[in-house]
Scaffold this active site. Structure first.
Site, PDB file in Angstrom:
ATOM      1  N   GLY A  90       0.795  -1.227   0.000  1.00 12.25           N
ATOM      2  CA  GLY A  90       0.000   0.000   0.000  1.00 12.25           C
ATOM      3  C   GLY A  90       0.825   1.273   0.000  1.00 12.25           C
TER       4      GLY A  90
ATOM      5  N   ASP B 280      -5.736  -0.729 -17.373  1.00 15.85           N
ATOM      6  CA  ASP B 280      -5.985  -0.024 -16.109  1.00 15.85           C
ATOM      7  C   ASP B 280      -5.154   1.253 -16.018  1.00 15.85           C
ATOM      8  OD1 ASP B 280      -3.988  -2.213 -15.977  1.00 15.85           O
ATOM      9  OD2 ASP B 280      -3.512  -1.348 -14.037  1.00 15.85           O
TER      10      ASP B 280
ATOM     11  N   ASP C  59      -0.316   7.267 -14.623  1.00 17.09           N
ATOM     12  CA  ASP C  59       0.534   6.207 -14.069  1.00 17.09           C
ATOM     13  C   ASP C  59       1.928   6.163 -14.689  1.00 17.09           C
ATOM     14  OD1 ASP C  59      -1.114   5.543 -12.086  1.00 17.09           O
ATOM     15  OD2 ASP C  59      -1.732   3.593 -12.851  1.00 17.09           O
TER      16      ASP C  59
END
Ligand code: AMP
Ligand code: MG
Length: 492
Positions: free
Chosen positions: A122, A250, A260
């Site tokens: 994370g 994605d 990204d």
């Protein structure tokens, strides 16, 4: 400090996301802040306090009015479908309305393990956070649609990627974070209601001109509109030698923004097969493949919308196939427009494509630096005296000399005076891009020495890409053999 949130994504049905508060970090420190973007977004900066800002941008305190969440999405990664990816470390605080009345997402990337984290921690290491900051802001300055970087904080915690590195969080701003993979998530679950709801939202938010359409026309037009933006976007990437590196579905927005920045890099010596990403072993996302990958991704998007287009599946597929095929011509037209501008051609002549292609061939043969060649052409557009400096960029100057003759014949048909032409060309051919070795040096100083001066200096240079910056000429130069970067890493 934060402008008021206009919550939108949080109002979707629960299956669109997972509510999730950022996990507080040990000791947040603000290391970069984008004041002009903050102003554009309506932040109150009167008594800007870096310590307070660090707490907000670390997610240690949730700003009033925000309802943090992790978005659900799926995606094709290197061609293989993963039905459940989602924000594994990013948290959307909510949307704000910017000074121009547009809705913008504010997201903290690296904010802790969400229900979508799978095996990940994370978190984000400082290197990739600073890389995304630098490159996305450089792209914006070059006029290329992109997510933006609002702030970077270090967390005071270590993240382990092989060796432990400082942890960091990037505050990312996007016109939305909706991806092709967001549609795929619902398609994989046969959730037609969600697809319709999402599509209507995308129209309202990104393509309001389509709102007057109804029935299947509305969704057909949506596919075409998204396709047009992707064609324009990829043509712009190609025009500056940008290689995204992970064009998975994605990582493909429906807004037409670049998103990204993992192992992305700028090409130096021109070679259409260039790949930097260490994980792209087959070269799927090589420079020259990017348009065709975008087309493939659009086909995956169209598949998700088929049920809204025709209840007769076969007819829907037939129509969608035609549309996706049209991408080729659209992209070619966008690319030619980019190249005409780079070559100083205001008129459209039949031989322009061949002229542009033969320059690329010459660069390929001559192992010339992509960015410097075009920038040097701006000088050559003004005077023949610059030809030898241009020739020096090629292993054998003869190749480019022959091309220059052709170009000058073509320029004779142009109305603009040479100095005006050169001026126009300097507005589209950057002198400064984030050269990979420079990015690497800036990151290393920050990571190893806690010295952010090289990062700040590089950021200042690449956010004024088209201006001559006396004293900063070194930043325009390619890497020496010793400095050359061959591989880049996601670092996630
Ligand atoms: P990316 O390669 O950054 O586009 O990420 C692909 C997927 O992996 C997304 O679902 C991310 O949220 C997830 N992911 C990437 N890095 C991490 C991480 N450190 N922890 C959890 N999930 C991650
Ligand atoms: Mg991603």
């Amino acid at each position: 400090m934060f402008p008021p949130f206009t919550l939108r994504y949080a109002r979707f049905p629960e299956r669109f996301f997972a509510s999730f508060d950022p996990v507080p970090v040990a000791s947040p420190r603000l290391v970069a802040f984008n004041r002009s973007l903050a102003e554009e977004l309506g932040f109150e900066l009167g008594a800007f306090d870096r310590e307070e800002a660090a707490v907000w941008f670390a997610g240690n305190v949730v700003p009033p009015g925000a309802e943090p969440l992790a978005q659900a999405y799926a995606g094709h990664q290197f061609g293989g479908f993963v039905p459940r990816l989602g924000d594994g470390r990013a948290v959307l605080l909510g949307e704000v309305t910017d000074r121009q009345g547009r809705l913008r997402d504010i997201q903290l990337k690296g904010a802790g393990c969400t229900p979508f984290s799978r095996g990940g921690d994370g978190r984000a290491p400082l290197g990739p956070v600073l890389r995304e900051y630098l490159v996305s802001e450089a792209m914006h300055a070059m006029g290329i649609p992109t997510t933006r970087a609002l702030a970077a904080v270090t967390t005071g915690e270590r993240v382990v990627r092989g060796i432990p590195e400082p942890g960091a969080i990037l505050t990312r701003v996007a016109s939305s974070h909706i991806r092709v993979g967001t549609f795929q998530y619902f398609a994989a679950r046969g959730d037609a209601d969600a697809i319709r709801e999402l599509a209507d939202h995308v129209i309202e938010r990104h393509y309001p001109e389509l709102a007057r359409l109804s029935g299947n026309e509305r969704y057909m037009a949506l596919i075409e509109a998204i396709q047009a933006r992707q064609a324009a976007l990829i043509a712009k990437w190609m025009g500056v030698g940008f290689i995204h590196g992970v064009m998975n579905t994605d990582n493909t927005t429906v807004s037409g923004e670049t998103i990204d920045y993992g192992p992305c890099a700028f090409m130096e010596t021109y070679d259409p097969r260039t790949v930097f990403s260490a994980i792209d072993e087959g070269g799927r996302y090589a420079y020259a493949n990017q348009p065709w990958i975008a087309q493939w991704n659009l086909a995956r998007l169209a598949e998700t919308l088929l049920p809204l287009i025709d209840s007769d599946q076969e007819r829907a597929v037939e129509w969608a196939t035609e549309v996706i095929k049209a991408f080729e011509a659209q992209y070619e037209a966008e690319w030619l427009a980019v190249m005409r501008a780079k070559l100083g051609l205001a008129r459209e002549e039949a031989g322009d494509r061949a002229l542009a292609e033969s320059l690329l061939d010459a660069m390929h043969q001559g192992h010339a630096d992509f960015t410097l060649t075009f920038r040097q052409l701006c000088e050559a557009a003004e005077s023949g005296e610059a030809d030898s400096a241009l020739g020096d960029l090629f292993e054998r100057p003869e190749v480019i000399e022959a091309w220059l003759e052709r170009w000058r014949e073509r320029l004779a048909q142009e109305p603009a005076a040479p100095s005006e032409r050169a001026r126009q060309m300097r507005l589209v051919n950057p002198a400064y891009i984030p050269r990979n070795h420079r990015v690497q040096q800036a990151l290393t100083s920050a990571i190893d020495e806690d010295d952010f001066a090289p990062f700040e200096e590089l950021l200042a240079v690449v956010t004024r890409p088209f201006e001559a910056q006396p004293g900063r000429e070194d930043y325009s130069l390619p890497a020496s053999p010793r400095e050359r970067v061959f591989r880049t890493f996601c670092g996630t």
